[in-house]
Design an enzyme around this catalytic site. Sequence first.
Site, PDB file in Angstrom:
ATOM      1  N   ASP A   1     -31.009  38.338   7.337  1.00 16.20           N
ATOM      2  CA  ASP A   1     -31.671  37.878   8.137  1.00 16.20           C
ATOM      3  C   ASP A   1     -32.399  36.645   8.127  1.00 16.20           C
ATOM      4  O   ASP A   1     -33.080  36.668   9.301  1.00 16.20           O
ATOM      5  CB  ASP A   1     -31.004  38.506   9.462  1.00 16.20           C
ATOM      6  CG  ASP A   1     -29.939  39.320   9.169  1.00 16.20           C
ATOM      7  OD1 ASP A   1     -28.976  39.297   8.454  1.00 16.20           O
ATOM      8  OD2 ASP A   1     -29.485  40.398   9.673  1.00 16.20           O
TER       9      ASP A   1
ATOM     10  N   GLU B   1     -20.869  33.727  11.518  1.00 10.36           N
ATOM     11  CA  GLU B   1     -21.532  34.613  12.596  1.00 10.36           C
ATOM     12  C   GLU B   1     -23.226  34.107  12.489  1.00 10.36           C
ATOM     13  O   GLU B   1     -22.873  33.141  11.206  1.00 10.36           O
ATOM     14  CB  GLU B   1     -22.147  36.234  12.489  1.00 10.36           C
ATOM     15  CG  GLU B   1     -21.961  36.659  11.196  1.00 10.36           C
ATOM     16  CD  GLU B   1     -21.771  38.117  11.185  1.00 10.36           C
ATOM     17  OE1 GLU B   1     -20.288  38.508  11.554  1.00 10.36           O
ATOM     18  OE2 GLU B   1     -22.144  39.045  10.446  1.00 10.36           O
TER      19      GLU B   1
END
Length: 526
Positions: free
Chosen positions: A55, A211
């Site tokens: 991430d 997302e």
Amino acid sequence: MNKATKAANTARMILSGLLGLAVVAGASGAVAQVWRSDSGRGTYSNPPLNADYPDPDIIRVGEDFYFASTTFLNTPGLVILHSKDLVNWDIASHVMPRLTGNPKYDLVDGGDYRHGVYAPSLRYHEGRFYIAVTPVGGKTRIYSAAKITGPWSMRELDREAFDPGLFIDNDGKAYVFTSIGSDGTITLLSLNADLSAVVDARVVHFNKGAEGSKVIRRGDWYYLFNAIPSRLGLTVSRAKSLTGPWETRPQIDDKTGGHQGALVDLPDGGWYGFVMLDAGAVGRVTNISPVFWQDDWPVWGTPEAPGRVPRSAAKPILGKPFQEPPSSDDFSRAVLGRQWQWNHNPDDRRWSLTERPGFMRLKATTSDGFWTARNTLVQKGQGPRSRGVAKLDVRGLAVGDECGLGTFGKFSSQLVVTRTVDGQGQVSARLIESTTQGPKIVSRSEPRPAPLTDLWLSVTMDFTTDKSALSYSLDGKAWVPMPGDFPLAFDWRTGTFQGEQYGLFCYNPKGGDGRLDIDSFTLGRP
């Protein structure tokens, strides 16, 4: 040989090649990396860090790059790395000394595995760093600090913004983009002047499955990057207003480089991409890629090889020195090395770096099993192959203590040292698998006699075969392999949602005053 002599005798050497082995002398003993991205000849190989740094969000401030990454339930939490060239990185700080807001962060009621904090968004504006992050099940937090090393202050918004993508425009106004992959509706939250409250919320785009929003600005265009987990792909949307209309194009995917990331600009005006790739048991690594522009759309790769992240390429910035996070440790400092984290919040009464200077002392915590034992000390496994060796003083073990070294993840393969009721030492191996019903012991070897003195434990992780190997030694030279099959794996549904880690542990189902003194941990190539 004392610790000062050991450190002084550690030679500096760099072995180039595919595995990129590098061993350098560190402030607290030998620091060994098994992967070196920087060839030393003006090129690099992906990934810059062959370990679980998922991430990613990377920004540039002047000539410095900063990289925020997910840490889940590890503490200190939310790691920030620093680089001068996007290739050579070191750990700069952790934003959260401890995790707060959920009692399970203290590893009660089974803990909060696979949750915690992830998908941070890092920005810089007018002398301050800002990070937006949403603990699972909690409200979105905005951390800020004048220095990347902190101290960090925190304000909490009134809602949970999934994978918040923080963006601060040229006029100083701040926004958060948020979308949940199961839907794909992208919502724009407008924040007040001090980033403490949401003043407006509106749906601005729909991108099925999107997302992990990240937003940048280039000229008159805004660019919104989104991960599409269902396709393991990355999209980019562009608009001349944050409220849209947005038009969307596919970018790359795990077959061509990765599926969650964005772009960062270089001091000379060029651009590079960063993107997360699912890489098997080692976890999710971050790749970097040159980017060029066509008709105001970013294209990953080069004009000669567009649409993919290169396995190797010219370094974004030349002339910067080799740098890496520490890994090995002789515990000669009175503070925890920045490579180390704890599984969940530690019980600070049960560990010490000062009670016996030069050693990490783990006092046995009370637990009926490894999965719920506090104070497991972890660091990332490194690919493609790495070997961790712990030198231990096991004289302080008490009857019932289960202490040692192992892998920690979907599969936890461990070397366990115990003390029998007649005062003898034993070493055995076991394999624990995390399932949807909880952890279960898959196999356990017969205990072997071991003197309660100094003991060396070795764990090898081979991410080319997804296998681990365990062995022990009574003198640090002759090694006794432990029989059994010890797999390595990554699974977001069970385990830790992280790549396999090295873990040092010490617990006792009945509690007590036993202890494990760790003399050193050395990470190197098998």
